[in-house]
Motif scaffolding. Structure first.
Motif, PDB file in Angstrom:
ATOM      1  N   GLU A  83       0.838  -1.200   0.000  1.00 19.59           N
ATOM      2  CA  GLU A  83       0.000   0.000   0.000  1.00 19.59           C
ATOM      3  C   GLU A  83       0.869   1.245   0.000  1.00 19.59           C
ATOM      4  O   GLU A  83       1.799   1.371   0.805  1.00 19.59           O
ATOM      5  N   GLU A  84       0.585   2.168  -0.900  1.00 21.70           N
ATOM      6  CA  GLU A  84       1.324   3.432  -0.930  1.00 21.70           C
ATOM      7  C   GLU A  84       0.793   4.370   0.147  1.00 21.70           C
ATOM      8  O   GLU A  84      -0.426   4.514   0.321  1.00 21.70           O
ATOM      9  N   ARG A  85       1.714   5.037   0.861  1.00 26.68           N
ATOM     10  CA  ARG A  85       1.325   5.941   1.937  1.00 26.68           C
ATOM     11  C   ARG A  85       1.723   7.386   1.665  1.00 26.68           C
ATOM     12  O   ARG A  85       1.404   8.272   2.467  1.00 26.68           O
ATOM     13  N   GLY A  86       2.423   7.632   0.578  1.00 30.69           N
ATOM     14  CA  GLY A  86       2.793   8.998   0.235  1.00 30.69           C
ATOM     15  C   GLY A  86       1.587   9.782  -0.269  1.00 30.69           C
ATOM     16  O   GLY A  86       0.534   9.223  -0.592  1.00 30.69           O
ATOM     17  N   ASP A  87       1.758  11.106  -0.340  1.00 27.84           N
ATOM     18  CA  ASP A  87       0.647  11.968  -0.733  1.00 27.84           C
ATOM     19  C   ASP A  87       0.914  12.699  -2.046  1.00 27.84           C
ATOM     20  O   ASP A  87       0.387  13.781  -2.287  1.00 27.84           O
ATOM     21  N   VAL A  88       1.744  12.116  -2.927  1.00 28.85           N
ATOM     22  CA  VAL A  88       2.000  12.747  -4.214  1.00 28.85           C
ATOM     23  C   VAL A  88       0.730  12.702  -5.066  1.00 28.85           C
ATOM     24  O   VAL A  88      -0.124  11.813  -4.906  1.00 28.85           O
ATOM     25  N   LEU A  89       0.605  13.653  -5.989  1.00 26.69           N
ATOM     26  CA  LEU A  89      -0.610  13.725  -6.813  1.00 26.69           C
ATOM     27  C   LEU A  89      -0.768  12.503  -7.708  1.00 26.69           C
ATOM     28  O   LEU A  89      -1.891  12.136  -8.066  1.00 26.69           O
ATOM     29  N   HIS A  90       0.364  11.869  -8.076  1.00 31.51           N
ATOM     30  CA  HIS A  90       0.310  10.720  -8.958  1.00 31.51           C
ATOM     31  C   HIS A  90       0.373   9.403  -8.180  1.00 31.51           C
ATOM     32  O   HIS A  90       0.793   8.369  -8.711  1.00 31.51           O
ATOM     33  N   ALA A  91      -0.050   9.419  -6.925  1.00 23.85           N
ATOM     34  CA  ALA A  91      -0.006   8.214  -6.099  1.00 23.85           C
ATOM     35  C   ALA A  91      -0.845   7.095  -6.718  1.00 23.85           C
ATOM     36  O   ALA A  91      -1.736   7.328  -7.545  1.00 23.85           O
ATOM     37  N   SER A  93      -3.430   4.521  -7.799  1.00 28.54           N
ATOM     38  CA  SER A  93      -4.897   4.481  -7.781  1.00 28.54           C
ATOM     39  C   SER A  93      -5.409   3.060  -7.618  1.00 28.54           C
ATOM     40  O   SER A  93      -6.619   2.832  -7.659  1.00 28.54           O
ATOM     41  N   TYR A 363       6.567   5.027   1.341  1.00 28.11           N
ATOM     42  CA  TYR A 363       6.640   6.448   1.022  1.00 28.11           C
ATOM     43  C   TYR A 363       7.595   6.745  -0.139  1.00 28.11           C
ATOM     44  O   TYR A 363       7.784   7.897  -0.516  1.00 28.11           O
ATOM     45  N   ASP A 365       9.104   7.329  -3.760  1.00 25.95           N
ATOM     46  CA  ASP A 365       8.642   7.787  -5.075  1.00 25.95           C
ATOM     47  C   ASP A 365       9.884   8.097  -5.905  1.00 25.95           C
ATOM     48  O   ASP A 365      10.781   8.816  -5.462  1.00 25.95           O
TER      49      ASP A 365
END
Length: 392
Positions: A83-91, A93, A363, A365
């Motif tokens: 599961e991705e936990r970062g908050d980048v716009l391209h996280a 989907s 986290y 990227d």
């Protein structure tokens, strides 16, 4: 060769768009259908001959320019089940999937190089752009080789590249010989006899027995291996029990062995088998061992390694290329390609700062600032086909 000479701002924007789109739509082993479609479409738009289907979702684009060396440039495409936990716009989907190893960046860099070379034939010979699925644990590289990669696309040498956020930005690391370790996996099931926790003498304690196994496995590293050799045995899962007052019936251990030589690899497996038999006998339990050999040692061949070093130095300068870096205890299924064709694998530093999340971190990227450097490295390799003679 300055990176800006080959990577224009428009090409960089295109690579960033490719990379972030792939990051937002991560696909894991042999399920890279959308990724494969996107890569194939991009290569076809460049006017390349495109082949699909090796290892189910693999893609190979071929570019020819007269007689000369035949080179394979490989990038991996798959993501990880996490599961991705970062908050980048391209996280991501896609729940439970993310590009935590930078394969989105690897794919975008190779596509960028392919785009440049399709428009600027600054090479002589044949280039095969190999986009491989299922690098993470599932051996997509092995499948591509077994299904005829180098019979369909003959290569004099094959090259790979991986990013590392724990290396200074723009720095390259490579070495001749063993670059990445072999990786094997084991599952050990201890079958004892369950009992009330207050009456341990009425059972056969699976947890104590499994704990003995864990301790003895570490003795293999410290007492059975020449101190000048390298072996890592890591137990990564210990699963047993359901409640406070019950000695469980069984326990499950899982883990991995990493080594650099066939002798150590063979010895480690033999010692694990012996430990399991001995502890089972002394504890009155039954121990079942499943041992699976994974990726072999990734060995950089002399001539391709020198070519890779030359390309890296053209971009980064001598002081930013470690041509005798330390071997890595990680493993790579590019090793299967190296067994079938001489090859070289290089590391590219992508650090943003001192506390960058490492690979396989929720986290992490990929650093888009490294895209032009990676693409320029591929281009520099290709350009050597017309700049110099000698072995590949």
């Amino acid at each position: 060769m300055p990176v800006s000479d080959v990577i224009s701002s428009s090409l960089l924007q295109r690579m960033v768009a490719w990379r972030r789109d792939l990051h937002a739509h991560p696909e894991t082993a042999f399920e890279e259908h959308r990724t494969s479609d996107a890569v194939a479409a991009a290569l076809a738009a460049m006017g390349m001959e495109v082949s699909r289907g090796l290892a189910q979702t693999g893609v190979v684009g071929t570019l020819c320019n007269g007689e000369g060396p035949r080179l394979g440039f490989r990038a991996d495409m798959d993501a990880l089940n996490m599961e991705e936990r970062g908050d980048v716009l391209h996280a991501s989907s896609y729940p439970g999937k993310m590009h935590a190893c930078g394969h989105d960046g690897h794919t975008a860099m190779l596509l960028g190089a392919a785009h440049y070379l399709s428009e600027n034939k600054h090479f002589q010979g044949t280039l095969h752009f190999i986009f491989q699925p299922a690098e993470e644990n599932e051996g997509g590289g092995k499948q591509m080789v077994e299904q005829g990669l180098f019979e369909q696309f003959p290569c004099d040498a094959v090259f790979g590249l991986h990013n590392t956020p724990q290396m200074p930005f723009g720095f390259f690391g490579i070495r001749e010989g063993a670059m990445f370790s072999a990786s094997d996996f084991f599952e050990i099931r201890v079958v004892g006899k369950g009992a009330h926790a207050a009456l341990p003498h009425t059972g056969a304690d699976a947890i104590v027995t499994a704990s003995q196994v864990v301790g003895c496995l570490q003795n293999v590293v410290s007492r059975n291996v020449d101190p000048l050799e390298t072996l890592t045995i890591s137990v990564t899962q210990f699963i047993s029990g359901d409640t406070w007052n019950v000695l469980p019936h069984d326990a499950l251990l899982r883990g991995t062995c990493r080594s650099f030589t066939p002798q150590v690899r063979k010895m480690a497996r033999a010692r694990i088998e012996t430990i399991c038999r001995g502890i089972a006998l002394s504890s009155g339990t039954r121990i079942e061992l499943e041992y699976r050999e994974g990726y072999p040692v990734a060995v950089n061949a002399p001539a391709p390694t020198q070519r890779a070093i030359r390309a890296a130095r053209e971009l980064a300068g001598n002081t930013n290329v470690d041509a005798n870096c330390r071997p890595r205890m990680g493993s790579e299924d590019f090793s299967f390609m190296q067994q079938a064709c001489p090859g070289a694998y290089i590391m590219l530093g992508t650090a943003r700062g001192d506390n960058d999340p490492p690979l396989h971190n929720p986290y992490y990227d990929f650093n888009d600032d490294a895209l032009p450097i990676g693409a320029a490295y591929w281009i520099a390799l290709a350009m050597q086909t017309r700049q110099s003679s000698g072995p590949w």
